[in-house]
Design an enzyme around this catalytic site. Structure first.
Site, PDB file in Angstrom:
ATOM      1  N   ASP A 112       0.762  -1.029  -0.105  1.00  0.00           N
ATOM      2  CA  ASP A 112       0.165   0.011  -0.151  1.00  0.00           C
ATOM      3  C   ASP A 112       0.870   1.306   0.047  1.00  0.00           C
ATOM      4  O   ASP A 112       1.966   1.221   0.283  1.00  0.00           O
ATOM      5  CB  ASP A 112      -1.053  -0.074   1.231  1.00  0.00           C
ATOM      6  CG  ASP A 112      -0.304  -0.067   2.490  1.00  0.00           C
ATOM      7  OD1 ASP A 112       0.825  -0.958   2.761  1.00  0.00           O
ATOM      8  OD2 ASP A 112      -0.814   0.429   3.690  1.00  0.00           O
ATOM      9  N   HIS A 157       8.258   8.594   4.565  1.00  0.00           N
ATOM     10  CA  HIS A 157       6.802   9.489   4.526  1.00  0.00           C
ATOM     11  C   HIS A 157       7.140  10.807   4.166  1.00  0.00           C
ATOM     12  O   HIS A 157       6.532  11.553   4.634  1.00  0.00           O
ATOM     13  CB  HIS A 157       6.331   9.268   5.964  1.00  0.00           C
ATOM     14  CG  HIS A 157       5.703   8.006   6.254  1.00  0.00           C
ATOM     15  ND1 HIS A 157       4.568   7.796   6.858  1.00  0.00           N
ATOM     16  CD2 HIS A 157       5.964   6.358   5.969  1.00  0.00           C
ATOM     17  CE1 HIS A 157       4.439   6.430   7.280  1.00  0.00           C
ATOM     18  NE2 HIS A 157       5.104   5.554   6.465  1.00  0.00           N
ATOM     19  N   GLU A 198      -0.760  -1.922   5.356  1.00  0.00           N
ATOM     20  CA  GLU A 198       0.416  -1.869   6.368  1.00  0.00           C
ATOM     21  C   GLU A 198       0.329  -0.441   7.188  1.00  0.00           C
ATOM     22  O   GLU A 198       0.454  -0.500   8.117  1.00  0.00           O
ATOM     23  CB  GLU A 198       1.740  -2.233   5.967  1.00  0.00           C
ATOM     24  CG  GLU A 198       2.652  -2.295   6.929  1.00  0.00           C
ATOM     25  CD  GLU A 198       3.256  -1.135   7.459  1.00  0.00           C
ATOM     26  OE1 GLU A 198       3.319  -0.971   8.921  1.00  0.00           O
ATOM     27  OE2 GLU A 198       3.514  -0.146   6.939  1.00  0.00           O
ATOM     28  N   GLU A 199      -0.057   0.391   6.382  1.00  0.00           N
ATOM     29  CA  GLU A 199       0.212   1.867   6.724  1.00  0.00           C
ATOM     30  C   GLU A 199      -0.782   2.450   7.521  1.00  0.00           C
ATOM     31  O   GLU A 199      -0.685   3.497   8.245  1.00  0.00           O
ATOM     32  CB  GLU A 199       0.155   2.808   5.602  1.00  0.00           C
ATOM     33  CG  GLU A 199       1.371   2.529   4.798  1.00  0.00           C
ATOM     34  CD  GLU A 199       2.822   2.992   5.667  1.00  0.00           C
ATOM     35  OE1 GLU A 199       2.591   3.639   6.490  1.00  0.00           O
ATOM     36  OE2 GLU A 199       3.654   3.029   4.845  1.00  0.00           O
TER      37      GLU A 199
END
Length: 388
Positions: A80, A360, A138-139
């Site tokens: 993702d 990020h 996962e995020e």
């Protein structure tokens, strides 16, 4: 056997880059990874590999059986992306406004796909079974791991290995750690309900901004004054919203943030102490304060034997210059759920590019050659585990 695998992966490196860049250009957010899941499925289907889609949501699981009986080894990659605008000036820049792969999941997927292809081609020479877990979401908690486990992705699995390409670790470095390696990642929301009014008459109000500011300062004392200095914890208020005209005293305010811990005891302590501070602040200001604490992923705790095994494997990977013990990371990872069910370890593959940015970040990128080293390390761990 390792040499045969490494030769195949060397030949697959350019294809690995092509897949990674395709995924980077077409990212999808957590729980919305429909096209990415189809891409992964089609890759396996074209190889003639047994593959299952819709595992726990958008997850994809492929299985390759060797010609001889043996252990079942699982390898996991997430796929993702994040709600971040890609600001890199590269040909493979994200084509989706406001969405990008800013954490390396595209690289994880590309590496695992090419590793799976190589193992599939070697299946007649191998023992055991190899499970390739391609995980969605996962995020964003609750994440995809827990639902994929509930849907059977670990059925029959003896051990699991996973890696994270890390942009701030030097390239050609593998970092490992026994025990807690990534923190439990929780979030909280606090809503202060005061009594608004005119900015010229504060005595007639219960100022939600002032009350919120008290909370911010008081909460910061929990780590420094309530947590044993030998332990680790982070409490960060990331958002404080009380939007009003300049001459209006806020009627309400909303605060949100995150708590990171390694031990269950400190995790419980932080949640309980936060509630105590919130309740005390509400009493002192004669107002209502709503406190919601949401438990995210538990800490990633690596198993000792499997971590030591991975270290020994990594020390013999061509192209890896250093295998070093990692420091625990305060970032969260739902790989933790796999390790709660079966033995295994999660390690970091150094992927520091020429101009590194943290994960990020809008300009995040990584050294693509790290994908090859990640694939070789995971692959060697999977093959060598059969002879333990």
């Amino acid at each position: 056997m390792n040499e045969r695998l490494f030769e195949k992966l060397d030949l697959a490196y350019e294809d690995m880059i092509v897949i990674r860049r395709h995924l980077h250009m077409h990212p999808e957010l957590s729980f919305h990874e429909v096209k990415t899941a189809k891409f992964i499925h089609d890759f396996y289907a074209d190889l003639g590999v047994s593959v299952q889609t819709g595992v726990g949501g958008n997850g994809v699981v492929a299985r390759v059986k060797g010609a001889r009986p043996g252990k079942t080894v699982a390898l996991r990659a997430d796929f993702d992306a994040l709600p971040i605008q890609d600001e890199k000036d590269v040909p493979y820049k994200s084509t989706v406004p406001g969405v990008m792969h800013a954490c390396g999941h595209d690289g994880h997927t590309a590496a695992l796909l090419q590793l799976a292809k190589a193992i599939h081609e070697m299946r007649e020479e191998l023992a055991g079974e190899y499970v390739f877990i391609h995980q969605h979401a996962e995020e964003f908690a609750p994440g995809g791991a827990i639902s994929m486990i509930e849907d059977g992705c670990l059925d029959g699995v003896d051990v699991i290995f996973g890696t994270h390409l890390w942009s701030l670790i030097p390239h050609k470095t593998i970092e490992y750690l026994t025990g807690p390696v990534m923190a439990a990642a929780d979030r909280f929301e606090i809503t202060v309900q005061g009594a608004g009014g005119h900015g010229a008459a504060p005595h007639q109000t219960k100022d939600a901004v002032v009350i919120g500011a008290q909370l911010v300062m008081n909460l910061q004392q929990l780590v420094s004054r309530r947590v044993d200095p030998i332990e680790s914890s982070v409490l960060s208020v990331g958002s404080f919203i009380a939007d009003n005209a300049f001459n209006v005293i806020a009627d309400s305010a909303k605060l949100s943030g995150t708590v990171r811990t390694f031990s269950p005891e400190i995790r419980d302590l932080m949640e309980n102490e936060m509630k105590r501070v919130v309740d005390g602040t509400a009493l002192a200001n004669d107002c209502e304060i709503q406190f919601n604490y949401f438990r995210g992923y538990p800490a990633v705790v690596n198993h000792k034997e499997e971590t030591e095994f991975l270290k020994e494997v990594a020390e013999h990977i061509p192209g890896v210059d250093a295998v070093v013990e990692s420091k625990p990371q305060m970032g969260g990872e739902d790989f933790a759920y796999y390790l709660e069910k079966v033995p295994g370890t999660f390690f970091f593959t150094g992927a520091k590019p020429a101009e590194p940015y943290p994960h990020h970040h809008p300009k995040f990128d990584f050294e693509e050659h790290a994908m090859l080293l990640a694939a070789k390390t995971l692959g060697a761990a999977a093959l060598n585990y059969q002879t333990r």
